[in-house]
Design an enzyme around this catalytic site. Structure first.
Site, short mmCIF file in Angstrom:
data_model
loop_
_atom_site.label_atom_id
_atom_site.label_comp_id
_atom_site.label_asym_id
_atom_site.label_seq_id
_atom_site.Cartn_x
_atom_site.Cartn_y
_atom_site.Cartn_z
N ILE A 271 37.50 31.24 45.27
CA ILE A 271 37.19 32.64 46.36
C ILE A 271 35.78 32.02 46.63
N LYS B 235 31.71 24.34 36.66
CA LYS B 235 32.04 23.80 35.51
C LYS B 235 33.73 22.63 35.50
N ASP C 220 28.29 24.14 32.60
CA ASP C 220 28.64 25.45 32.10
C ASP C 220 28.16 26.24 32.08
N SER D 241 39.54 34.14 35.52
CA SER D 241 40.51 35.04 36.29
C SER D 241 41.77 35.33 35.75
N THR E 87 35.99 42.98 39.97
CA THR E 87 37.73 43.13 40.10
C THR E 87 38.21 44.91 40.11
N ASP E 88 38.86 44.78 41.01
CA ASP E 88 39.26 46.34 40.90
C ASP E 88 40.03 46.21 39.73
N GLU E 89 40.10 45.41 39.03
CA GLU E 89 41.35 46.39 37.53
C GLU E 89 40.56 46.61 36.33
N TYR F 5 41.53 40.10 30.13
CA TYR F 5 41.10 39.42 32.02
C TYR F 5 39.94 40.72 32.43
N SER G 151 37.09 41.35 29.97
CA SER G 151 36.35 41.06 29.71
C SER G 151 35.22 41.10 31.26
N LYS G 152 35.99 41.69 32.14
CA LYS G 152 35.61 41.57 33.63
C LYS G 152 34.58 42.85 33.51
N ASN H 77 43.00 41.84 45.55
CA ASN H 77 43.84 41.02 45.02
C ASN H 77 43.29 40.16 46.70
N ASN H 78 42.61 38.15 46.01
CA ASN H 78 43.13 37.73 47.18
C ASN H 78 43.22 36.95 47.78
N ARG I 152 55.28 41.27 32.38
CA ARG I 152 53.79 41.15 31.93
C ARG I 152 53.74 42.05 31.04
P1 NAD Z 1 39.28 30.85 40.03
O1 NAD Z 1 39.63 30.69 38.78
O2 NAD Z 1 39.47 30.42 41.56
O3 NAD Z 1 37.56 30.36 40.40
C1 NAD Z 1 36.51 29.54 39.20
C2 NAD Z 1 35.85 28.81 39.14
O4 NAD Z 1 34.84 29.29 37.50
C3 NAD Z 1 36.60 28.19 39.03
O5 NAD Z 1 35.75 27.23 39.67
C4 NAD Z 1 36.12 26.76 37.99
O6 NAD Z 1 35.79 25.75 37.14
C5 NAD Z 1 34.60 28.50 37.57
N1 NAD Z 1 34.24 28.21 35.92
C6 NAD Z 1 35.18 29.25 35.22
N2 NAD Z 1 34.67 28.77 34.15
C7 NAD Z 1 33.64 28.20 34.20
C8 NAD Z 1 32.32 28.30 33.07
N3 NAD Z 1 32.06 28.66 31.91
N4 NAD Z 1 30.98 27.89 33.60
C9 NAD Z 1 30.76 27.42 34.86
N5 NAD Z 1 31.74 27.63 36.07
C10 NAD Z 1 33.42 27.76 35.56
O7 NAD Z 1 38.84 32.45 40.39
P2 NAD Z 1 39.11 33.55 41.99
O8 NAD Z 1 39.77 33.62 42.42
O9 NAD Z 1 37.88 32.05 42.78
O10 NAD Z 1 37.57 34.47 41.66
C11 NAD Z 1 36.36 34.61 41.41
C12 NAD Z 1 35.80 35.42 40.94
O11 NAD Z 1 36.24 36.38 41.72
C13 NAD Z 1 35.82 35.74 39.31
O12 NAD Z 1 34.52 36.34 39.28
C14 NAD Z 1 37.17 36.73 39.70
O13 NAD Z 1 37.01 37.56 38.49
C15 NAD Z 1 36.54 37.73 40.91
N6 NAD Z 1 37.49 38.13 41.35
C16 NAD Z 1 38.72 37.14 41.87
C17 NAD Z 1 40.02 38.29 42.75
C18 NAD Z 1 41.13 37.63 42.90
O14 NAD Z 1 42.42 38.17 43.46
N7 NAD Z 1 41.55 36.09 43.27
C19 NAD Z 1 39.68 39.83 43.19
C20 NAD Z 1 38.47 40.21 43.37
C21 NAD Z 1 37.93 39.64 42.29
O1 DAU Z 2 43.20 42.79 41.83
C1 DAU Z 2 41.89 41.68 41.80
C2 DAU Z 2 42.78 40.71 41.14
O2 DAU Z 2 43.57 40.07 41.08
C3 DAU Z 2 42.03 39.70 40.66
O3 DAU Z 2 40.62 40.23 39.62
C4 DAU Z 2 42.20 38.75 39.29
O4 DAU Z 2 41.69 37.72 39.19
C5 DAU Z 2 43.99 38.30 39.98
O5 DAU Z 2 44.40 36.67 39.85
C6 DAU Z 2 44.80 38.99 40.88
O6 DAU Z 2 45.31 40.02 38.99
P1 DAU Z 2 46.58 39.91 39.49
O7 DAU Z 2 47.18 40.00 38.47
O8 DAU Z 2 46.98 41.00 40.70
O9 DAU Z 2 47.58 38.37 40.36
P2 DAU Z 2 48.59 37.70 40.46
O10 DAU Z 2 48.39 36.55 41.13
O11 DAU Z 2 48.57 37.46 39.22
O12 DAU Z 2 49.42 38.62 40.63
C7 DAU Z 2 49.87 39.52 41.22
C8 DAU Z 2 51.11 40.48 40.81
O13 DAU Z 2 52.24 40.02 40.77
C9 DAU Z 2 51.22 41.05 39.80
O14 DAU Z 2 51.71 42.83 39.39
C10 DAU Z 2 52.11 39.99 38.90
C11 DAU Z 2 53.07 39.91 39.62
N1 DAU Z 2 53.75 38.65 39.03
C12 DAU Z 2 52.47 37.28 38.93
C13 DAU Z 2 52.75 36.33 38.76
C14 DAU Z 2 51.97 34.95 38.87
C15 DAU Z 2 54.66 38.12 39.14
O15 DAU Z 2 55.57 39.16 39.70
N2 DAU Z 2 55.51 36.84 39.14
C16 DAU Z 2 54.51 35.94 38.45
O16 DAU Z 2 54.66 34.43 38.71
#
Ligand code: NAD
Ligand code: DAU
Length: 351
Positions: free
Chosen positions: A14, A36, A61, A87, A132-134, A157, A160-161, A186-187, A288
């Site tokens: 993101i 980092k 970091d 994440s 996050t919505d989690e 996770y 911690s958020k 979820n993105n 899970r």
């Molecule tokens: P990501 O795992 O793709 O990216 C995380 C980034 O943070 C990476 O570039 C990593 O190198 C950096 N990072 C990790 N630890 C670090 C540290 N100690 N110091 C500096 N940089 C560090 O994550 P994402 O999916 O892009 O999510 C970004 C943010 O959005 C997170 O805070 C996550 O909780 C939140 N979020 C994600 C989603 C989703 O669906 N992916 C949804 C809602 C919220």
């Molecule tokens: O809701 C926001 C969150 O969405 C973010 O805060 C998290 O950073 C992001 O990782 C995401 O969390 P989820 O756990 O929902 O995403 P994930 O892609 O890991 O899993 C999506 C759904 O698919 C979940 O119900 C678990 C399931 N899944 C996931 C994996 C990796 C499977 O069934 N098989 C798999 O191998």
């Protein structure tokens, strides 16, 4: 006013979309991307903008308070958009310490650095925390998460958020720091690390590998195209009310199994395979631990106050996403080489 904006985690999924949007849209701002570069951070996500005059990358970091303070001082930071985090839920189940360290202590160290550098001069400053919505836990079949829903995190996770969100709000309430927190669903989209459901499954379909479906595939997620999240972040950063929370979501709920079937059709079509033939790869595996049943976000506050709505229909977004992954095989190979292979084997063997 000239802004020097620190985006943390800007080399991640993101974060890279947020950095790209800000660098291109605001040539007068200086965007400092602090990352980092963990397994999830990848500078090739930003190749198209890395030479722009208003962009700087700093490898650091967030847990390192002295380094954070140096960065605030060196770049005269006026605003923070904090995305850096661990994440992935499955990793948090295997290694909760890293999540507490980065997501809780890292956020605290960044808050302390901001407080120290801004030193009570809060005018035109903002610490914007991306959550996050989690943190809200899990829904049954009915209802939506709203901004006042009680926190009820279940995974290391989300715990911690949640802790980091509380620290951010505490810095507003205790010290007066201008803060905003947003909680997003979820993105999906380009540059997502292929440990997450959508890119993992696209990659596996392409290589004819099993698609590990947790439990019965009945869990529901609310999917938002990542560029729409980045646009929401831009609007909220500029126009959001201080000390507020905004929920961001797609009004786009899918059961995992239904989502995967749509995706399979798209991948099969674009690969020239018989449409639906990759469904045979779906493999039900052990669920899970603590798997939340359903997430669904009500983002009407954001729509009513700031006019944001998702711009992309899911079918369009998923086709765009699948095309991107199929056309960027080099990127996929780069991020799945080395350590990730070991993680993948440990994660899915004997499941
Ligand atoms: P990501 O795992 O793709 O990216 C995380 C980034 O943070 C990476 O570039 C990593 O190198 C950096 N990072 C990790 N630890 C670090 C540290 N100690 N110091 C500096 N940089 C560090 O994550 P994402 O999916 O892009 O999510 C970004 C943010 O959005 C997170 O805070 C996550 O909780 C939140 N979020 C994600 C989603 C989703 O669906 N992916 C949804 C809602 C919220
Ligand atoms: O809701 C926001 C969150 O969405 C973010 O805060 C998290 O950073 C992001 O990782 C995401 O969390 P989820 O756990 O929902 O995403 P994930 O892609 O890991 O899993 C999506 C759904 O698919 C979940 O119900 C678990 C399931 N899944 C996931 C994996 C990796 C499977 O069934 N098989 C798999 O191998």
């Amino acid at each position: 006013m000239k802004k020097n904006i620190l985006v943390t985690g800007g080399a991640g999924f993101i974060g890279s979309h947020v950095v790209r949007l800000l660098v291109n849209k605001y040539p007068d701002y200086h965007i400092i991307n602090l990352d980092k570069l963990t397994y999830a951070g990848n500078l090739s996500n930003l190749k198209d903008i890395e030479k722009k005059a208003n962009y700087t990358f700093v490898k650091a970091d967030i847990c390192d308070f002295d380094a954070m303070l140096d960065i605030f001082q060196k770049y005269d930071i006026t605003g923070v958009i904090h995305l850096a985090a661990e994440s992935h839920v499955d990793r948090s189940i295997k290694d909760p310490f890293t999540f507490a360290q980065t997501n809780v202590m890292g956020t605290l160290s960044l808050l302390q650095a901001a407080k120290h550098y801004w030193n009570g001069e809060w005018k035109d400053k903002l610490f914007y925390h991306i959550s996050t919505d989690e943190v809200y836990g899990s829904l049954d079949d009915e209802g939506f998460f709203v901004e006042t829903t009680k926190y009820d995190p279940h995974s290391p996770y989300s715990a911690s958020k949640a802790a980091s969100d509380h620290f951010v709000r505490a810095f507003h309430d205790t010290f007066g720091m201008p803060t905003i927190v947003t909680n997003c669903s979820n993105n999906y989209g380009p540059f997502q690390f292929p440990e997450k459901l959508i890119p993992l499954f696209i990659n596996n379909i392409r290589h004819n590998k099993p698609l590990p479906m947790y439990g019965k595939g009945e869990n529901v997620r609310d999917w938002l195209f990542v560029e729409d999240h980045a646009k929401a972040i831009d609007i909220i950063f500029h126009k959001g009310r201080i000390a507020e929370t905004y929920n961001i979501g797609g009004f786009n709920e899918w059961k995992n199994i239904d989502l995967i079937k749509v995706m399979i059709k798209t991948v099969d079509k674009l690969l020239g395979k018989e449409i639906g033939s990759s469904e045979k790869l779906i493999t039900y595996v052990t669920d899970r631990a603590g798997h939340d049943l359903r997430y669904a976000i009500d983002s009407s506050k954001l729509k009513n106050e700031l006019g944001w709505e998702p711009s992309l229909q899911f079918e369009e977004g998923i086709e765009k996403t699948v095309r991107w992954y199929l056309e960027n095989e080099d990127w996929m190979e780069e991020v799945t080489s080395g350590d990730y292979q070991k993680y993948y084997e440990q994660m899915y063997e004997n499941r």
